[in-house]
Each structure stands twice: as structure tokens, then as C-alpha cells.
Enzyme design. Structure first.
Site, PDB file in Angstrom:
ATOM      1  N   ASN A  11     -40.086  20.371   2.433  1.00 17.78           N
ATOM      2  CA  ASN A  11     -39.090  19.611   3.224  1.00 17.78           C
ATOM      3  C   ASN A  11     -37.731  19.364   2.712  1.00 17.78           C
ATOM      4  OD1 ASN A  11     -37.699  17.284   4.597  1.00 17.78           O
ATOM      5  ND2 ASN A  11     -39.000  15.691   3.579  1.00 17.78           N
ATOM      6  N   TRP A  12     -36.897  20.099   3.456  1.00 19.64           N
ATOM      7  CA  TRP A  12     -35.559  20.694   2.914  1.00 19.64           C
ATOM      8  C   TRP A  12     -34.691  19.258   3.075  1.00 19.64           C
ATOM      9  CZ3 TRP A  12     -33.914  26.018   5.237  1.00 19.64           C
ATOM     10  CH2 TRP A  12     -34.646  26.976   4.697  1.00 19.64           C
ATOM     11  N   LYS A  13     -35.203  18.182   3.798  1.00 19.36           N
ATOM     12  CA  LYS A  13     -34.207  16.901   3.935  1.00 19.36           C
ATOM     13  C   LYS A  13     -32.793  17.451   4.566  1.00 19.36           C
ATOM     14  CE  LYS A  13     -37.121  14.759   0.422  1.00 19.36           C
ATOM     15  NZ  LYS A  13     -37.295  13.687  -0.204  1.00 19.36           N
ATOM     16  N   GLY A 234     -40.451  18.381  -1.543  1.00 20.68           N
ATOM     17  CA  GLY A 234     -39.120  18.159  -1.459  1.00 20.68           C
ATOM     18  C   GLY A 234     -37.950  18.820  -2.378  1.00 20.68           C
ATOM     19  N   GLY A 235     -37.677  18.413  -3.395  1.00 17.21           N
ATOM     20  CA  GLY A 235     -36.526  18.902  -4.272  1.00 17.21           C
ATOM     21  C   GLY A 235     -36.691  20.250  -4.419  1.00 17.21           C
TER      22      GLY A 235
HETATM   23  C1  PEP Z   1     -40.674  14.573   0.093  1.00 22.30           C
HETATM   24  O1  PEP Z   1     -39.577  14.487   0.200  1.00 22.30           O
HETATM   25  O2  PEP Z   1     -41.461  14.548   0.579  1.00 22.30           O
HETATM   26  C2  PEP Z   1     -40.916  14.707  -1.491  1.00 22.30           C
HETATM   27  C3  PEP Z   1     -42.248  14.579  -1.736  1.00 22.30           C
HETATM   28  O3  PEP Z   1     -40.091  15.028  -2.325  1.00 22.30           O
HETATM   29  P1  PEP Z   1     -39.948  15.294  -3.766  1.00 22.30           P
HETATM   30  O4  PEP Z   1     -40.838  16.509  -3.906  1.00 22.30           O
HETATM   31  O5  PEP Z   1     -38.335  15.674  -4.166  1.00 22.30           O
HETATM   32  O6  PEP Z   1     -40.397  14.104  -4.594  1.00 22.30           O
END
Ligand code: PEP
Length: 251
Positions: A11-13, A234-235
Site C-alpha cells: 500500500n503505497w498510500k 505500507g512503509g
Molecule cells: C498499512 O498502511 O496498511 C500499513 C500496514 O502500514 P505500515 O506497514 O507502514 O505499518
């Protein structure tokens, strides 16, 4: 027991411009093609403006494309919204729905997530439905009640293992560097599967992803935890080396 192939979803957001997205997706697509048989499916979910260029860059690779949200309608007077039909047109096969950032920032309710999932599935997309409790809810002993209500309220009627994926993402673990313990993750995933069994005929075959600060260093343990069928990342999905390492941690 049903065979559930792991899904590693990025999930690149709201991150990356066209050149960044093309570089990242092309890098991952190249690694997937070069790797031959792997033990996971890999998915990237870029921001909306990058879907078409990224989709075109990865057409001949096994790397899948997904949206981060969609409207519950196919077209019409809905300024700023993007329909599931448009996602499909861009080459998407998945869409993330009900991410906690959308539930928080845009007031999305379970009913709204369900309507979006119905529209997405109607267009042939797989709906990745996100659920998860806040830290306060966990500390108050309400984690299962909250997640159970989200699953029941967000799951469309007639959903099945081919049309939905559940992502368990404790809100307190997203982007914070905190991860749930494997024991807590196993307990919650087992609970979610039991809840799914009340609504679906093939609950045993539904993929349940874990999300929340998944990184190369914790991926192997989390991905080998009972009832964990992949990760929503995410990150760490913004760095090809890290995201690839999470994928190859799957056995
Ligand atoms: C997400 O945005 O779904 C997520 C799990 O982010 P992160 O991996 O950065 O915690």
C-alpha cells in the site's frame, strides 16, 4: 485444510511521483519474472494517478495492480471519486477498502465499506477489506468485539474466497514500528476465520493478511504464524529490496 497462497500487498498510500512509481514497480516486476516459481503473489497499490502508467509497465509480469479505495458507484456526478470500473480499466485486479486511515480521515463506516466492496466485486475486483482495533480498544479488552463487528458489517453478501481478502491491521501497529506479537496475531486471525465461517461457505479458503509495521526483520516469523496468509505492507513496500525480502520470507 484449504491451500492458501500467500499474498504480499504493498500500500503505497499518498507517496511517489510517476518516475518513482515506475522505477519501483518495474524493479519488482523484473524480480518476479526472474525468480520463476515463488511461494507468494505480489501486489502493488499505487496512488490513483499512477495506476495507468504502472499498469502499462507491468502488463507482462505476474505483479498485480490494485487501487487504495473506490467509489460504491460505477459512474456519475461524484466529484473526486474513482469507480471500480475505472480501476479495472487501469489494469487493477484488487482494491483495498476500509483502510483505517480512510475510516478515520473520511469517516468510512462498515456499511460504506460493504457498499464499495459490492461494487468492486461486481466489476471483477478482489476486495481487500481492512479491519483492526485501536490501542484504546485493545487495552479495554474490546479488540475481538470491534474486529468481529467490522467483519460482519463490511463483508458483502455472497462474498467468497475468490472475491474477498481480509487484512487485519491493528491501528496502533500501522506506521508506528510496533507489531502485534505472533501469538496475538494468531489469536485474532483464528477469531476472524471463525467469524467468516458464520457468513461464508468457504471461510477456510479466505486469505487473511496481517498489516502493521511488517518489515524484512519480522516478516518470516509473522508469515509463518497460524492463519496468516500474507501481509499488507505500507512503509516497507516503498523500497524494492525490503518489499521483495518480505515476499521471499514466505515459505
Ligand atoms: C498499512 O498502511 O496498511 C500499513 C500496514 O502500514 P505500515 O506497514 O507502514 O505499518
Amino acid at each position: 485444510m484449504a491451500e492458501r497462497r500467500k499474498l504480499i500487498a504493498g500500500n503505497w498510500k499518498m507517496n511517489g511521483l510517476k518516475a518513482d512509481g515506475l522505477e519501483l514497480a518495474s524493479d519488482l516486476a523484473g524480480r518476479l519474472k526472474g525468480a520463476g516459481a515463488v511461494a507468494f503473489d505480489m501486489l502493488v497499490c499505487p496512488p490513483f494517478p499512477l495506476l495507468f502508467p504502472v499498469g502499462e509497465a507491468i502488463t507482462d509480469s505476474p505483479l498485480a495492480l490494485g487501487g487504495q479505495d473506490c467509489a460504491p458507484k460505477l459512474s456519475g456526478a461524484h466529484t473526486g471519486d474513482v469507480s471500480p470500473q475505472m480501476l479495472k480499466d487501469a489494469g487493477c485486479s484488487f482494491v483495498i477498502l476500509g483502510h483505517s486511515e480512510r475510516r478515520q480521515d473520511h469517516g468510512e463506516t462498515d456499511a460504506a465499506v460493504k457498499a464499495k466492496a459490492e461494487a468492486a466485486i461486481g466489476q471483477g475486483l478482489v476486495a481487500i477489506i481492512c479491519v483492526g482495533e485501536t490501542e484504546a480498544q485493545r487495552e479495554a479488552g474490546q479488540a475481538e468485539a470491534v474486529v468481529g463487528a467490522q467483519v460482519a458489517g463490511s463483508l458483502p453478501a455472497g462474498a467468497n474466497a475468490a472475491t474477498v481478502v481480509i487484512a487485519y491491521e491493528p491501528v496502533w501497529a500501522i506506521g508506528t514500528g510496533k507489531t502485534a506479537t505472533p501469538a496475538d496475531v494468531a489469536a485474532m486471525h483464528g477469531f476472524i476465520r471463525a467469524e467468516l465461517a458464520k457468513a461464508l461457505g468457504d471461510a477456510d479458503a479466505v486469505r487473511i493478511l496481517y498489516g502493521g509495521s511488517v518489515k524484512p526483520g519480522n516478516a518470516a516469523e509473522l508469515m509463518s504464524t497460524a492463519d496468516v496468509d500474507g501481509a499488507l505492507v505500507g512503509g516497507a513496500s516503498l523500497k524494492a529490496d525490503d518489499f521483495w525480502a518480505i515476499g521471499t520470507s514466505c515459505r
